[in-house]
Motif scaffolding. Sequence first.
Motif, PDB file in Angstrom:
ATOM      1  N   ALA A  66      -5.976  -2.123  -4.098  1.00 41.13           N
ATOM      2  CA  ALA A  66      -6.337  -3.035  -3.839  1.00 41.13           C
ATOM      3  C   ALA A  66      -7.036  -3.380  -2.968  1.00 41.13           C
ATOM      4  N   VAL A  67      -6.078  -2.146  -1.989  1.00 35.30           N
ATOM      5  CA  VAL A  67      -7.068  -2.089  -0.170  1.00 35.30           C
ATOM      6  C   VAL A  67      -8.620  -1.196  -0.792  1.00 35.30           C
ATOM      7  N   ALA A  68      -8.297  -0.625  -1.577  1.00 40.02           N
ATOM      8  CA  ALA A  68     -10.096   0.165  -2.202  1.00 40.02           C
ATOM      9  C   ALA A  68     -11.442  -0.623  -2.684  1.00 40.02           C
ATOM     10  N   ASN A  69     -10.832  -1.483  -3.324  1.00 39.01           N
ATOM     11  CA  ASN A  69     -11.834  -2.583  -3.583  1.00 39.01           C
ATOM     12  C   ASN A  69     -11.874  -3.558  -1.987  1.00 39.01           C
ATOM     13  N   ARG A  70     -11.220  -3.753  -1.666  1.00 40.49           N
ATOM     14  CA  ARG A  70     -10.645  -4.467  -0.159  1.00 40.49           C
ATOM     15  C   ARG A  70     -12.687  -3.631   0.737  1.00 40.49           C
ATOM     16  N   LEU A  71     -12.127  -2.083   0.857  1.00 44.79           N
ATOM     17  CA  LEU A  71     -12.852  -1.708   1.797  1.00 44.79           C
ATOM     18  C   LEU A  71     -14.387  -1.330   1.477  1.00 44.79           C
ATOM     19  N   ARG A  72     -14.441  -1.742  -0.362  1.00 39.87           N
ATOM     20  CA  ARG A  72     -15.532  -1.875  -0.790  1.00 39.87           C
ATOM     21  C   ARG A  72     -16.847  -3.020  -0.639  1.00 39.87           C
ATOM     22  N   GLU A  73     -15.708  -4.268  -0.415  1.00 41.46           N
ATOM     23  CA  GLU A  73     -16.078  -5.273  -0.192  1.00 41.46           C
ATOM     24  C   GLU A  73     -16.842  -5.246   1.343  1.00 41.46           C
ATOM     25  N   TYR A  74     -16.294  -4.610   2.132  1.00 38.43           N
ATOM     26  CA  TYR A  74     -16.753  -3.570   4.310  1.00 38.43           C
ATOM     27  C   TYR A  74     -17.971  -2.921   3.781  1.00 38.43           C
ATOM     28  N   GLY A  75     -18.342  -2.754   2.705  1.00 37.40           N
ATOM     29  CA  GLY A  75     -19.410  -2.380   3.370  1.00 37.40           C
ATOM     30  C   GLY A  75     -19.118  -0.440   2.592  1.00 37.40           C
ATOM     31  N   VAL A  76     -17.637   0.167   2.718  1.00 36.60           N
ATOM     32  CA  VAL A  76     -17.377   1.745   2.407  1.00 36.60           C
ATOM     33  C   VAL A  76     -17.915   2.009   0.950  1.00 36.60           C
ATOM     34  N   GLY A  77     -18.711   3.128   1.085  1.00 39.94           N
ATOM     35  CA  GLY A  77     -18.993   3.431  -0.270  1.00 39.94           C
ATOM     36  C   GLY A  77     -18.784   5.097  -0.685  1.00 39.94           C
ATOM     37  N   GLU A  78     -19.249   5.509  -1.551  1.00 38.14           N
ATOM     38  CA  GLU A  78     -18.637   6.466  -1.866  1.00 38.14           C
ATOM     39  C   GLU A  78     -19.378   8.096  -0.535  1.00 38.14           C
TER      40      GLU A  78
END
Length: 526
Positions: A66-78
């Motif tokens: 769940a937190v990984a998906n939230r980080l992705r929403e903040y623009g965090v990528g590979e």
Amino acid sequence: MFQSSSGWGSEVVESTLHGHPCLMYATRPRSLSDVLDASLRWSDRVFLVQGERRITFAQHHRAVQAVANRLREYGVGEGDRVALYAANSHEWVTTFFATIALGAVAVPCNGWWAGAELAHACGVVTPTVVVCDERRAERVPPELRRIALTDLVTDDVWDAPAAARLPNPADENAPAVVLFTAGTTGFPKGAVLAHRSLIANLQTLLVVSRKLPHEIADDAPESVTLVGLPLFHIGAIQLILVPLMTGGRVVFPAGRFDPEEVLRLIDREGVTMFSGVPTMADRLLRHPDAAGREYPTLRTVVLGGSPVSDELLERVSTTFPNSRRRVGRTYGLTEAGGVVSTGVGEQVAARPGTSGRLGPVVEVRISEPGADGEGEVLVRSPSSMDGYWGLPGDPTLDADGWIHTGDLGRLDDDRFLYITGRRKEVVIRGGENVSAVRVETVLHEHPDVAEVAVIGLPDPDLGEIVAAAVVPAAGAEPTAGELERWARASLAHFAVPSRWWIRAEPLPVNDAGKVVKARLAQEWPD
């Protein structure tokens, strides 16, 4: 599903890493996400404890997704960096693993850093976001995107529905973590640890403790590890990785290390294993509660991070008698990705002064040994860092994969390592590395300082303390209090000198003009 035991093994083979020879485990996972998924073997067991809060492995796994998906929403990528600037907590652990599950790079920041040190680290790794707790938020540079830890990891994540596994890098050499460590030349440097690095260190710990997945049953008794080290240390990170494979429980104190609370937690939670720096152990042993009651569950105590005396190990064995067979030392460093050597019980007792036997995939070479076999310790293993972030070609890691530790030692024929001293200008205060050069640079900037030299002086509690010898500028009369306040504005609290020698005569130097610090230590006034 969790990964089967076929993903792990103890066979060591000669291989190649980045073009140079390296010992490797023949059978190994390739990603830390595989390790995280393996924890589902223990779904219903408690993983994390802090105060009255208890989080199971299943809850933690769901929260990570769940937190990984939230980080992705903040623009965090590979490949992006996520800086973690907060105290030990369930939320910290979840954010750490969520970052890695996303294929990004976790950057644990020293929670005791002053603003200048945090700004330097962020300038080096350029994080997409800085995740911080309330206490440290004001120190985050205003130009960086800041996320409150409690806004990212909210109470609902623990019971979030199971999500699909996030894709992760297939390359085991992809960066997973950047850990900053004090070097000899100023600001901390960020050691780049790949998925391979952390997995190899974890696998070594499982091999030497005979706890590979196929060696432990599903109903095996759980171990309970108390983590008193801050999570921005490699020693603490390895303590939260091992339970993912063994089903053990991790207990965090409520705040900073407090001997009374730690002893209470050992008793209340049935702690079976404690690992920390010698200062922590000494403070535990000196507390009245240590001698006033029994702690029958505590079976393993392993100390490292700074020199560990035989006398301290004996005191630990006497105070916690059930640990006598498993009291020992470990030697490691951030650049080596964790443990280089470790030993407990009779292994250590029969070899006074040893830091234990080298890990199965660890090579050590003694550079320019003297007649007694002592020289600089060079280390090579798959756990080793892939260099410092933003500093290609730094000589700490040479072209053949050897890490030049700056520590002095010798190696016997049975692969037992003995650390005898240090070449590098680092003071180890209570397990925290302090760059003498960095402290000297800050003090030199004071207008009343003409010369300065920083050394470590022995201390019965902290192992070493930071001491500064200062020659004032012409006509100036700085006080220790003034210089201390100056230092506190730019340095972490543990790096501020606690002993001062303001002297009229110039600092002693050799023929090359370098300060003779050994002479300063010998002549230091009482």
